[in-house]
Design a protein around this motif. Structure first.
Motif, PDB file in Angstrom:
ATOM      1  N   PRO A   1       0.852  -1.194   0.000  1.00 56.14           N
ATOM      2  CA  PRO A   1       0.000   0.000   0.000  1.00 56.14           C
ATOM      3  C   PRO A   1       0.887   1.243   0.000  1.00 56.14           C
ATOM      4  O   PRO A   1       1.715   1.401   0.892  1.00 56.14           O
ATOM      5  N   ILE A   2       0.746   2.092  -0.993  1.00 61.30           N
ATOM      6  CA  ILE A   2       1.608   3.270  -1.100  1.00 61.30           C
ATOM      7  C   ILE A   2       0.769   4.521  -1.330  1.00 61.30           C
ATOM      8  O   ILE A   2      -0.379   4.442  -1.746  1.00 61.30           O
ATOM      9  N   GLY A   3       1.403   5.673  -1.081  1.00 61.99           N
ATOM     10  CA  GLY A   3       0.639   6.918  -1.020  1.00 61.99           C
ATOM     11  C   GLY A   3       0.777   7.853  -2.195  1.00 61.99           C
ATOM     12  O   GLY A   3       0.236   8.962  -2.148  1.00 61.99           O
ATOM     13  N   ILE A   4       1.453   7.463  -3.264  1.00 65.16           N
ATOM     14  CA  ILE A   4       1.678   8.433  -4.339  1.00 65.16           C
ATOM     15  C   ILE A   4       0.366   8.963  -4.911  1.00 65.16           C
ATOM     16  O   ILE A   4       0.169  10.162  -5.086  1.00 65.16           O
ATOM     17  N   ARG A   5      -0.539   8.038  -5.185  1.00 65.66           N
ATOM     18  CA  ARG A   5      -1.820   8.411  -5.783  1.00 65.66           C
ATOM     19  C   ARG A   5      -2.604   9.339  -4.827  1.00 65.66           C
ATOM     20  O   ARG A   5      -3.143  10.361  -5.233  1.00 65.66           O
TER      21      ARG A   5
ATOM     22  N   ALA B   1       2.527   9.758   5.911  1.00 67.49           N
ATOM     23  CA  ALA B   1       3.339   9.467   7.092  1.00 67.49           C
ATOM     24  C   ALA B   1       3.066   8.063   7.631  1.00 67.49           C
ATOM     25  O   ALA B   1       3.674   7.660   8.614  1.00 67.49           O
ATOM     26  N   GLY B   2       2.152   7.338   7.002  1.00 70.30           N
ATOM     27  CA  GLY B   2       1.761   6.047   7.571  1.00 70.30           C
ATOM     28  C   GLY B   2       0.881   6.275   8.778  1.00 70.30           C
ATOM     29  O   GLY B   2      -0.325   6.100   8.743  1.00 70.30           O
ATOM     30  N   LYS B   3       1.524   6.678   9.874  1.00 67.47           N
ATOM     31  CA  LYS B   3       0.806   7.131  11.067  1.00 67.47           C
ATOM     32  C   LYS B   3       1.667   8.205  11.723  1.00 67.47           C
ATOM     33  O   LYS B   3       2.846   7.968  11.967  1.00 67.47           O
ATOM     34  N   ALA B   4       1.095   9.357  11.962  1.00 66.44           N
ATOM     35  CA  ALA B   4       1.844  10.434  12.614  1.00 66.44           C
ATOM     36  C   ALA B   4       1.767  10.239  14.124  1.00 66.44           C
ATOM     37  O   ALA B   4       0.720  10.425  14.725  1.00 66.44           O
TER      38      ALA B   4
ATOM     39  N   GLU C   1      -2.346   9.485   6.051  1.00 66.98           N
ATOM     40  CA  GLU C   1      -1.984   8.317   6.859  1.00 66.98           C
ATOM     41  C   GLU C   1      -2.459   7.037   6.184  1.00 66.98           C
ATOM     42  O   GLU C   1      -3.594   6.604   6.368  1.00 66.98           O
ATOM     43  N   ILE C   2      -1.555   6.499   5.387  1.00 70.04           N
ATOM     44  CA  ILE C   2      -1.826   5.216   4.743  1.00 70.04           C
ATOM     45  C   ILE C   2      -0.944   4.205   5.459  1.00 70.04           C
ATOM     46  O   ILE C   2       0.278   4.216   5.304  1.00 70.04           O
TER      47      ILE C   2
ATOM     48  N   TYR D   1       1.914   0.102  14.373  1.00 69.34           N
ATOM     49  CA  TYR D   1       1.068   1.299  14.333  1.00 69.34           C
ATOM     50  C   TYR D   1       0.904   1.853  12.914  1.00 69.34           C
ATOM     51  O   TYR D   1       0.254   2.877  12.723  1.00 69.34           O
ATOM     52  N   GLY D   2       1.559   1.231  11.957  1.00 67.37           N
ATOM     53  CA  GLY D   2       1.467   1.722  10.582  1.00 67.37           C
ATOM     54  C   GLY D   2       2.445   2.816  10.227  1.00 67.37           C
ATOM     55  O   GLY D   2       2.350   3.442   9.170  1.00 67.37           O
ATOM     56  N   VAL D   3       3.420   3.056  11.120  1.00 72.48           N
ATOM     57  CA  VAL D   3       4.355   4.170  10.921  1.00 72.48           C
ATOM     58  C   VAL D   3       5.246   3.966   9.690  1.00 72.48           C
ATOM     59  O   VAL D   3       5.702   2.862   9.415  1.00 72.48           O
ATOM     60  N   ARG D   4       5.447   5.050   8.957  1.00 73.76           N
ATOM     61  CA  ARG D   4       6.483   5.090   7.928  1.00 73.76           C
ATOM     62  C   ARG D   4       7.491   6.140   8.371  1.00 73.76           C
ATOM     63  O   ARG D   4       7.144   7.043   9.120  1.00 73.76           O
ATOM     64  N   GLY D   5       8.709   6.057   7.874  1.00 69.14           N
ATOM     65  CA  GLY D   5       9.642   7.148   8.132  1.00 69.14           C
ATOM     66  C   GLY D   5       9.111   8.412   7.486  1.00 69.14           C
ATOM     67  O   GLY D   5       8.449   8.355   6.450  1.00 69.14           O
ATOM     68  N   VAL D   6       9.370   9.560   8.096  1.00 68.95           N
ATOM     69  CA  VAL D   6       8.857  10.803   7.517  1.00 68.95           C
ATOM     70  C   VAL D   6       9.941  11.837   7.264  1.00 68.95           C
ATOM     71  O   VAL D   6       9.665  12.915   6.759  1.00 68.95           O
TER      72      VAL D   6
END
Ligand code: FES
Ligand code: FES
Lengths: 756, 161
Positions: free
Chosen positions: A419-423, A635-638, A697-698, A705-710
């Motif tokens: 699952p990615i956030g570009i779109r 951010a995945g999850k902030a 937040e994807i 927690y769904g975190v991505r590096g930001v």
């Protein structure tokens, strides 16, 4: 214990709130101690002598006069820093970068160093060191360095990744290639092709705190190092190996860090400070001047690129090719390779090929700078994307949306996208009110996208419960921008207690197992994961202790909202036990209560961003003013939204500086002409508007927690976003970054001439 | 070795120190007086990390000789706390997340206080220009400007005209 790192989609109590950071008070009162703020009894002042030549053979160094000066306690050269047997190649390069060995490879390369009783004596001693240089031909431009007649900097570099293997050494370290499909067939399918060349100049990370350390080697060979670093554990490994010490005998403590952005992942003067301390048998404090920071600590690559994109009339990207030549400075790196991997990540292109060259130059050794290598590649690709959209008369956002990478798709550099956030970022940009705001004369709007991988890596953390029920979380990742607050929130969330009950402590190398650097946007991601698991580990202990206190089986105890609860009708009359209750009894129920976790934090989620910017160009001066700026990023999850926004804003500001002003300027003599903040102009407060942010937040499936590096993606889009805005404002397309006033003015004049 | 004896007032306290004639006030404050909140980012007057006030005027302490402090009043970030309470600017820098690494923060606080002392109700543009001598590489200045705006508002509310 093995923990499951997959995303659980739980409801949060404290995660996502904007609490105050625990280190705030020390930082607003001047009490926080940074690299230059420590002292030890009897400490000396260290200073480094640097080459004034871009490339020179060091015929001899006479240190006798300096040594004889009263107050000088040690003078070191490469002779005092021999290469230990078996030192890995990259560390040998770092060691030679710290202190020149027979040849000075760039303006600013260290050739000798002194330790003296005070700064004045140290400066005087440097003047007494006599170095006999024989200047050699030099090259500082990446294209020139690839020419067959270029001076060859290292006779041991034979280009790898080419067939047949070269017979002669050259400045080209390696050729790398990533891609998909068949680009010839792809371009044959294209109705429209855009092919352009781009150049970007080197920039510096520009952290406000110069490199600083306090080294203390004892006569028994053990020692300690206090240092501003993004990774005390890595510095320990690297320095100990370079100096031939046992790793366990060197304790490294990270100071508060006054900015790093990648530049403090690499050692520069630290091995020299240790060598001085070893020779003087006294503690040595070494603080770089700003001039030294610019001349001798890691800038980015300077680059030269050819980008070719092809699309069909209905807006499908069918082929792409990029050839990117990245300067590495005086020693080999992987910067061109990283450019290949990031270049086309935003888009689904069936036929694409990214080729990278890593090239050595007579410039300082390149270090990572926030999403290293990605901003330059994105400048080329995203500029060409806009031109291609225009060529097929399609809205640039729609064009990108139509071709955006999607979940399940094959990336050009290897992984299949999750699952990615570009779109989502593009849709948010399309729908953002910023896109519809009116513009005046000489004003223009541009947008661009960016990508960064993010990394996880080795991480280790401890969670200790005090006898009063308060909690200390110890992590091994340095807090570069508020991560203590985020990690405190995570521990509080897991344990079900208040944020205020948790203290977060950054451990030194004596207090935890190995932790990788705070780099690759991994700090909150990976230490957060280790904190979650350490807390869950603690909860196991708490349940056992509660069971013991109650005299019931541990299976009958659950942990809910910060307390142990006895489950089952048999225990109906047992009052829940709080963390405090259990902690108070801990000396009698088995001793200290603690949880630990050691993990290789896999599953770092990639991160995408799309930026919008409005600029105004002064046609008289070529000066560009940024009027409005919007960052949209996944951010995945902030965990702590303030510090996520802060990362978005800070990265955008750095990208704006890169786009418009910042550059390393070399003279014909190969010397850096602007090693200071006056002539290397970073954005100041009056240069910028407020930077609006939108956090998407994807969830990253590889984090509970769904975190991505930001931390990094935000520096990737600005160069192209501003270039695109410029083109929309004044009709000139810039191919050379920075788009400084003289370059814009030149482009405007040329456009005028062509129009006549 | 020649030197000077400097008698001065620092954050309200009488202070005396001896130093070489050519020593900067920045070095003297850090190395002789122990005020390590005064930071060095450049030593050439370009970053503002070393900002202090000298008789109420905002200066870069790296560009001032220690000897020039003789008989004058110096305020550093350490002097912002009054009566054990954080200054509203300090409170707002924390609550607005106006610092990331924090190395620029002492300089920004001193510069912002100097602005608000002169102009209690500055516009955004006035804030941006007043702080243009201070470099921050982490924040993009957004939250710094907001923190100053919020502190100014609180201070105006606390002090009826
Ligand atoms: S240290 Fe004084 S302005 Fe930078
Ligand atoms: S917060 Fe790091 S330089 Fe300003």
């Amino acid at each position: 214990m093995k923990h499951d790192n997959s995303y659980t989609g739980q409801d949060f109590k404290v995660i996502g709130t904007r609490v105050k950071r625990p280190d705030g008070i020390d930082k607003v009162t001047g009490r926080a101690r940074y690299g230059a703020d420590a002292s030890l009894p009897g400490q000396l002042v260290g200073r480094i002598l640097r080459s004034p030549h871009a490339h020179a053979r060091i015929k001899s160094i006479d240190i006798s006069k300096a040594e004889a000066l009263q107050g000088v306690k040690a003078v070191v050269t490469a002779d005092d820093m021999p290469v230990p047997q078996g030192l890995p190649g990259d560390l040998a390069h770092m060691l030679e970068n710290s202190m020149a060995r027979g040849r000075a490879l760039y303006d600013g390369h260290a050739v000798a160093a002194v330790a003296a009783i005070d700064a004045k004596t140290a400066r005087k001693a440097l003047q007494l060191i006599e170095v006999d240089y024989e200047p050699l031909p030099h090259v500082t431009d990446v294209d020139a360095a690839m020419q067959p007649d270029a001076p060859v900097i290292h006779d041991w570099i034979y280009t790898s990744g080419v067939d047949p293997k070269p017979e002669k050494p050259s400045n080209v370290v390696q050729r790398t290639e990533f891609g998909l499909g068949d680009i010839d067939a792809g371009f044959a399918e294209a109705d429209v092709v855009v092919e352009r060349s781009y150049k970007t100049e080197a920039t510096h990370q520009g952290y406000i705190e110069p490199h600083a350390c306090l080294a203390n080697i004892r006569p028994d060979g053990s020692g300690e190092l206090w240092v501003t670093t993004q990774g005390p554990f890595v510095y320990r490994n690297v320095c100990a190996q370079m100096l031939g010490m046992d790793i366990a005998k060197l304790k490294v403590t990270s100071s508060e860090i006054g900015g790093g952005f990648g530049g403090k992942t690499h050692v520069w003067g630290e091995p020299v400070a240790l060598a001085l301390s070893r020779k003087a048998n006294r503690p040595v404090k070494l603080v770089m001047t700003r001039d030294e920071v610019f001349r001798a600590s890691g800038p980015t690559s300077s680059t030269s690129m050819d980008i070719k994109l092809g699309a069909t009339r209905d807006g499908k990207l069918v082929a792409a090719r990029a050839e990117m030549r990245y300067g590495n400075g005086a020693f080999p790196g992987i910067w061109g390779m990283l450019s290949c991997m990031t270049s086309f990540a935003c888009y689904e292109i069936a036929n694409c090929k990214a080729i990278g060259y890593d090239v050595v130059l007579n410039r300082p050794k390149v270090a990572a700078y926030r999403a290293p290598s990605a901003p330059m590649a994105a400048f080329g690709v995203e500029s060409a994307m806009d031109e291609l959209a225009a060529a097929i008369s399609m809205d640039p956002v729609e064009f990108r949306l139509k071709n955006a990478s999607r979940e399940g798709g094959q990336s050009h550099y290897g992984p299949v996208w999750g699952p990615i956030g570009i779109r989502a970022t593009l849709e948010a940009v399309r729908d953002h009110p910023h896109m519809k705001a009116p513009l005046g004369p000489n004003q223009g709007r541009g947008m661009a996208c960016g990508f960064w991988f993010n990394i996880g890596g080795q991480t280790c953390s401890d969670l200790n419960v005090g006898i009063d029920g308060t909690v200390t979380l110890t992590v091994g990742t340095v807090d570069v921008g508020g991560s203590r607050a985020s990690l405190g929130l995570i521990a509080a969330e897991e344990l079900g207690i208040a944020y205020e009950q948790v203290s977060v402590n950054i451990g030194d190398t004596g207090s935890l197992g190995h932790n990788d650097m705070t780099e690759g946007s991994r700090g909150t991601f990976s230490s957060g994961m280790a904190a979650i698991f350490a807390a869950r580990n603690t909860i196991e202990v708490l349940r056992e202790r509660a069971a013991k206190m109650w005299g019931i089986p541990v299976e009958d105890v659950t942990w809910e909202a910060g307390q142990a609860v006895a489950k089952g009708s048999a225990h109906g009359n047992l009052k829940p036990l709080t963390l405090k209750d259990i902690a108070a009894k801990s000396p009698k129920t088995g001793g200290p209560i603690a949880g630990h976790n050691e993990v290789v934090a896999d599953g770092a989620g990639v991160s995408f961003a799309s930026h919008i910017c409005d600029i105004e160009v002064d046609p008289e001066t070529g000066a560009t003013k940024v009027l409005r700026y919007t960052v949209v990023q996944d951010a995945g999850k902030a965990i702590h939204p303030d510090y996520v926004e802060g990362q978005f804003q800070g990265g955008a500001a750095q990208g704006i500086g890169w786009a418009l002003n910042e550059e390393y300027i070399y003279g014909k003599d190969g010397r850096l002409q602007n090693p200071g903040f006056l002539d290397y102009r970073m954005p100041v407060c009056s240069d910028l508007p407020f930077i609006d942010t939108k956090i998407l937040e994807i969830p990253n499936p590889g984090h509970p927690y769904g975190v991505r590096g930001v931390g990094e993606t935000s520096i990737v889009p600005p160069l192209a976003a501003i270039g695109n805005a410029l083109s929309n404002a004044v009709g000139v397309r810039m191919h050379h970054v920075p788009m400084s006033p003289p370059r814009i003015l030149k482009a405007l004049r040329e456009a005028e001439r062509e129009a006549c | 070795m020649s030197g000077v004896l400097v008698t001065t007032t620092i954050n309200g306290d009488a202070v005396q120190f001896a130093c070489p004639e050519e020593e900067t006030l920045l070095d003297a404050l850090r190395d002789r007086v122990g005020l390590l909140g005064v930071k060095e980012g450049c030593g050439t007057g370009d970053c503002g990390a070393c900002s202090i006030t000298l008789d109420g005027r905002l200066v870069c302490s790296c560009l001032v000789l220690a000897a020039e402090a003789e008989g004058r009043e110096v305020t550093t970030v350490e002097g912002l706390v009054e009566g054990g309470k954080l200054h509203p600017l300090q409170e707002n820098f924390i609550s607005h997340a106006a610092l990331q690494c924090g190395i620029c923060t002492p300089g920004f606080l001193v510069a912002a206080k100097s602005l608000l002392d002169r102009n209690p109700d500055p516009t955004e543009t006035e804030i941006r220009y007043a702080l243009a001598g201070n470099l921050c590489r982490c924040t993009g200045y957004d939250k710094i400007v907001r923190a100053v705006q919020s502190a100014a508002k609180e201070m105006r509310a606390a002090k009826p005209a």
